[in-house]
Design a protein around this motif. Structure first.
Motif, PDB file in Angstrom:
ATOM      1  N   SER A   1      31.213  48.600  20.316  1.00 55.64           N
ATOM      2  CA  SER A   1      31.203  49.496  21.697  1.00 55.64           C
ATOM      3  C   SER A   1      31.015  48.976  22.836  1.00 55.64           C
ATOM      4  CB  SER A   1      29.997  50.576  21.429  1.00 55.64           C
ATOM      5  OG  SER A   1      29.479  51.202  22.463  1.00 55.64           O
ATOM      6  N   SER A   2      30.384  47.673  22.887  1.00 56.60           N
ATOM      7  CA  SER A   2      30.171  46.853  24.255  1.00 56.60           C
ATOM      8  C   SER A   2      31.362  46.124  24.621  1.00 56.60           C
ATOM      9  CB  SER A   2      28.835  46.319  24.534  1.00 56.60           C
ATOM     10  OG  SER A   2      28.757  45.238  23.390  1.00 56.60           O
ATOM     11  N   ASN A   3      31.809  45.439  23.565  1.00 58.81           N
ATOM     12  CA  ASN A   3      33.059  44.518  23.689  1.00 58.81           C
ATOM     13  C   ASN A   3      33.813  44.453  22.442  1.00 58.81           C
ATOM     14  OD1 ASN A   3      34.283  42.022  24.606  1.00 58.81           O
ATOM     15  ND2 ASN A   3      32.546  40.809  25.006  1.00 58.81           N
TER      16      ASN A   3
ATOM     17  N   SER B   1      22.736  39.133   4.035  1.00 57.95           N
ATOM     18  CA  SER B   1      22.553  40.499   3.983  1.00 57.95           C
ATOM     19  C   SER B   1      23.201  41.141   5.285  1.00 57.95           C
ATOM     20  CB  SER B   1      21.191  41.037   3.623  1.00 57.95           C
ATOM     21  OG  SER B   1      20.895  40.993   2.042  1.00 57.95           O
ATOM     22  N   LEU B   2      22.804  40.398   6.574  1.00 61.78           N
ATOM     23  CA  LEU B   2      22.899  40.662   7.648  1.00 61.78           C
ATOM     24  C   LEU B   2      24.476  40.411   8.031  1.00 61.78           C
ATOM     25  CD1 LEU B   2      19.843  39.045   9.608  1.00 61.78           C
ATOM     26  CD2 LEU B   2      20.640  41.675   9.578  1.00 61.78           C
ATOM     27  N   LEU B   3      24.924  39.301   7.421  1.00 57.43           N
ATOM     28  CA  LEU B   3      26.527  39.184   7.753  1.00 57.43           C
ATOM     29  C   LEU B   3      27.380  39.990   6.921  1.00 57.43           C
ATOM     30  CD1 LEU B   3      26.365  35.174   7.200  1.00 57.43           C
ATOM     31  CD2 LEU B   3      26.985  36.342   9.174  1.00 57.43           C
ATOM     32  N   SER B   4      26.846  40.317   5.743  1.00 51.75           N
ATOM     33  CA  SER B   4      27.343  41.355   4.913  1.00 51.75           C
ATOM     34  C   SER B   4      27.590  42.909   5.395  1.00 51.75           C
ATOM     35  CB  SER B   4      26.939  41.773   3.644  1.00 51.75           C
ATOM     36  OG  SER B   4      27.360  42.580   2.661  1.00 51.75           O
ATOM     37  N   GLY B   5      26.412  43.164   6.334  1.00 54.55           N
ATOM     38  CA  GLY B   5      26.556  44.356   7.047  1.00 54.55           C
ATOM     39  C   GLY B   5      27.427  44.215   8.291  1.00 54.55           C
ATOM     40  N   TYR B   6      27.620  43.004   8.874  1.00 54.89           N
ATOM     41  CA  TYR B   6      28.571  42.768  10.218  1.00 54.89           C
ATOM     42  C   TYR B   6      29.885  43.210   9.472  1.00 54.89           C
ATOM     43  CZ  TYR B   6      30.265  41.283  14.647  1.00 54.89           C
ATOM     44  OH  TYR B   6      30.605  41.174  15.913  1.00 54.89           O
ATOM     45  N   THR B   7      30.224  42.537   8.443  1.00 56.42           N
ATOM     46  CA  THR B   7      31.617  42.454   7.957  1.00 56.42           C
ATOM     47  C   THR B   7      32.339  44.008   7.300  1.00 56.42           C
ATOM     48  OG1 THR B   7      30.965  41.837   5.673  1.00 56.42           O
ATOM     49  CG2 THR B   7      31.762  40.143   7.456  1.00 56.42           C
ATOM     50  N   LEU B   8      30.862  44.776   6.963  1.00 57.51           N
ATOM     51  CA  LEU B   8      31.445  46.141   6.757  1.00 57.51           C
ATOM     52  C   LEU B   8      31.361  47.133   7.971  1.00 57.51           C
ATOM     53  CD1 LEU B   8      28.566  46.965   3.970  1.00 57.51           C
ATOM     54  CD2 LEU B   8      31.053  47.053   3.915  1.00 57.51           C
ATOM     55  N   THR B   9      31.178  46.526   9.208  1.00 56.33           N
ATOM     56  CA  THR B   9      31.512  47.482  10.481  1.00 56.33           C
ATOM     57  C   THR B   9      32.795  48.101  10.636  1.00 56.33           C
ATOM     58  OG1 THR B   9      29.610  45.737  11.543  1.00 56.33           O
ATOM     59  CG2 THR B   9      31.237  47.339  12.796  1.00 56.33           C
ATOM     60  N   GLY B  10      33.712  47.530  10.128  1.00 54.73           N
ATOM     61  CA  GLY B  10      35.145  48.057  10.288  1.00 54.73           C
ATOM     62  C   GLY B  10      35.289  49.288   9.508  1.00 54.73           C
ATOM     63  N   LEU B  11      34.850  49.109   8.246  1.00 53.27           N
ATOM     64  CA  LEU B  11      34.828  50.706   7.256  1.00 53.27           C
ATOM     65  C   LEU B  11      33.903  51.799   8.024  1.00 53.27           C
ATOM     66  CD1 LEU B  11      35.791  51.728   4.703  1.00 53.27           C
ATOM     67  CD2 LEU B  11      33.874  50.802   3.612  1.00 53.27           C
ATOM     68  N   ILE B  12      32.751  51.313   8.247  1.00 55.83           N
ATOM     69  CA  ILE B  12      32.000  52.209   8.915  1.00 55.83           C
ATOM     70  C   ILE B  12      32.439  52.820  10.374  1.00 55.83           C
ATOM     71  CG2 ILE B  12      29.559  52.656   9.792  1.00 55.83           C
ATOM     72  CD1 ILE B  12      29.624  52.144   6.780  1.00 55.83           C
TER      73      ILE B  12
ATOM     74  N   MET C   1      36.797  41.006  16.400  1.00 53.68           N
ATOM     75  CA  MET C   1      37.686  40.668  15.380  1.00 53.68           C
ATOM     76  C   MET C   1      37.139  39.177  15.447  1.00 53.68           C
ATOM     77  SD  MET C   1      38.894  42.964  13.783  1.00 53.68           S
ATOM     78  CE  MET C   1      39.676  41.724  12.771  1.00 53.68           C
ATOM     79  N   PRO C   2      37.162  38.352  16.444  1.00 50.33           N
ATOM     80  CA  PRO C   2      37.128  36.759  15.999  1.00 50.33           C
ATOM     81  C   PRO C   2      35.561  36.656  15.560  1.00 50.33           C
ATOM     82  CG  PRO C   2      37.692  37.200  18.176  1.00 50.33           C
ATOM     83  CD  PRO C   2      37.460  38.678  17.719  1.00 50.33           C
ATOM     84  N   THR C   3      34.553  37.520  15.916  1.00 50.30           N
ATOM     85  CA  THR C   3      33.188  37.256  15.239  1.00 50.30           C
ATOM     86  C   THR C   3      33.215  37.873  13.723  1.00 50.30           C
ATOM     87  OG1 THR C   3      32.551  39.520  16.394  1.00 50.30           O
ATOM     88  CG2 THR C   3      32.119  37.480  17.431  1.00 50.30           C
ATOM     89  N   PHE C   4      34.059  38.722  13.618  1.00 46.04           N
ATOM     90  CA  PHE C   4      34.242  39.177  12.194  1.00 46.04           C
ATOM     91  C   PHE C   4      34.867  38.132  11.342  1.00 46.04           C
ATOM     92  CE2 PHE C   4      37.248  40.709   8.941  1.00 46.04           C
ATOM     93  CZ  PHE C   4      36.449  41.513   8.158  1.00 46.04           C
TER      94      PHE C   4
ATOM     95  N   GLY D   1      24.428  46.483  14.446  1.00 44.45           N
ATOM     96  CA  GLY D   1      24.805  45.384  15.357  1.00 44.45           C
ATOM     97  C   GLY D   1      26.389  45.250  15.658  1.00 44.45           C
ATOM     98  N   GLY D   2      26.923  45.262  14.460  1.00 46.36           N
ATOM     99  CA  GLY D   2      28.524  45.198  14.705  1.00 46.36           C
ATOM    100  C   GLY D   2      29.195  46.542  15.332  1.00 46.36           C
TER     101      GLY D   2
END
Length: 243
Positions: free
Chosen positions: A51-53, A95-106, A58-61, A45-46
């Protein structure tokens, strides 16, 4: 680094009592796997947001990061009381929030020489570590288990101090030399690989069988942190960003 205080707290408890939850790890494992799948969904999702916006990410991160940290303490408190009906949906959101905050590294990995293969290699490394850790940790003697537990705890505290110092220096514009980045990432891999072994010794001594979500949270944090440091190391050794 993802919040690891639940693991440290579990080690503290394990030093004070004998086996109290012989089945707690087996009970926890399905929830660890489910949490990791939800983390992957959160990351996906992140990546979609980037990709789309891109300006929205960063604000949502930062919102997700603050919510993740706050929710961690809530989940831990509820899970330790074995109030699993409430803890489970909270752990799902965590778990979902943790995944979102991992987005930058991925995202960094995907735009580096490591690419998707590097992400798969890091995930595979976590899987291999789990198999080895389960075999080794379940058969540790009390002497070896306590010694390894203390070593990992000291290493984890030292790693946190180094990462905080690194963050502080980066805020003042001081970059980290590549050799030091490699050393920090490699140290993180070794510490959390050791933590994976210790989990199988510690958790049955720290949590009762009905506290399986507390055990699941500890194991989840171990493998998320191991994945982060493995992926960091792979990115660095692959030559970093292509952009």
């Amino acid at each position: 680094m993802a919040n690891s205080s639940n693991f440290v707290d579990a080690m503290r408890k394990a030093g004070k009592q004998d086996l109290v939850g012989p089945n707690v790890v087996a009970n926890a494992l399905p929830y660890v796997g489910g949490g990791l799948i939800l983390t992957a969904i959160g990351t996906y999702g992140g990546l979609g947001v980037i990709s789309s916006n891109p300006g929205l990410f960063m604000p949502t991160f930062w919102v997700a990061l603050v919510a993740e940290i706050a929710l961690f303490f809530v989940v831990r408190g509820v899970a330790e009381k074995a109030n699993n009906a409430i803890a489970l949906p909270l752990l799902t959101v965590y778990s979902l929030l943790s995944g979102y905050t991992l987005t930058g590294l991925i995202f960094l990995a995907l735009h580096s020489a490591a690419g998707l293969n590097g992400i798969f290699m890091a995930a595979l490394g976590c899987g291999v570590t789990f198999i080895a850790a389960r075999s080794i940790g379940s058969n540790l003697s009390d002497t070896d288990g306590m010694a390894l537990m203390r070593t990992v705890r000291i290493g984890m505290i030292a790693l946190i101090v180094v990462l905080v110092a690194q963050l502080g220096l980066s805020l003042f514009g001081f970059g980290t030399p590549t050799f030091l980045e490699v050393a920090i990432s490699a140290a993180g891999v070794f510490i959390f690989a050791g933590a994976a072994v210790v989990d199988f010794y510690v958790l049955p001594r720290a949590y009762r069988d009905e506290q399986y979500l507390s055990a699941a949270l500890s194991m989840y944090l171990t493998y998320i942190n191991l994945f982060i440091f493995l992926l960091r190391l792979i990115i660095i050794l692959s030559g970093g960003s292509r952009d």
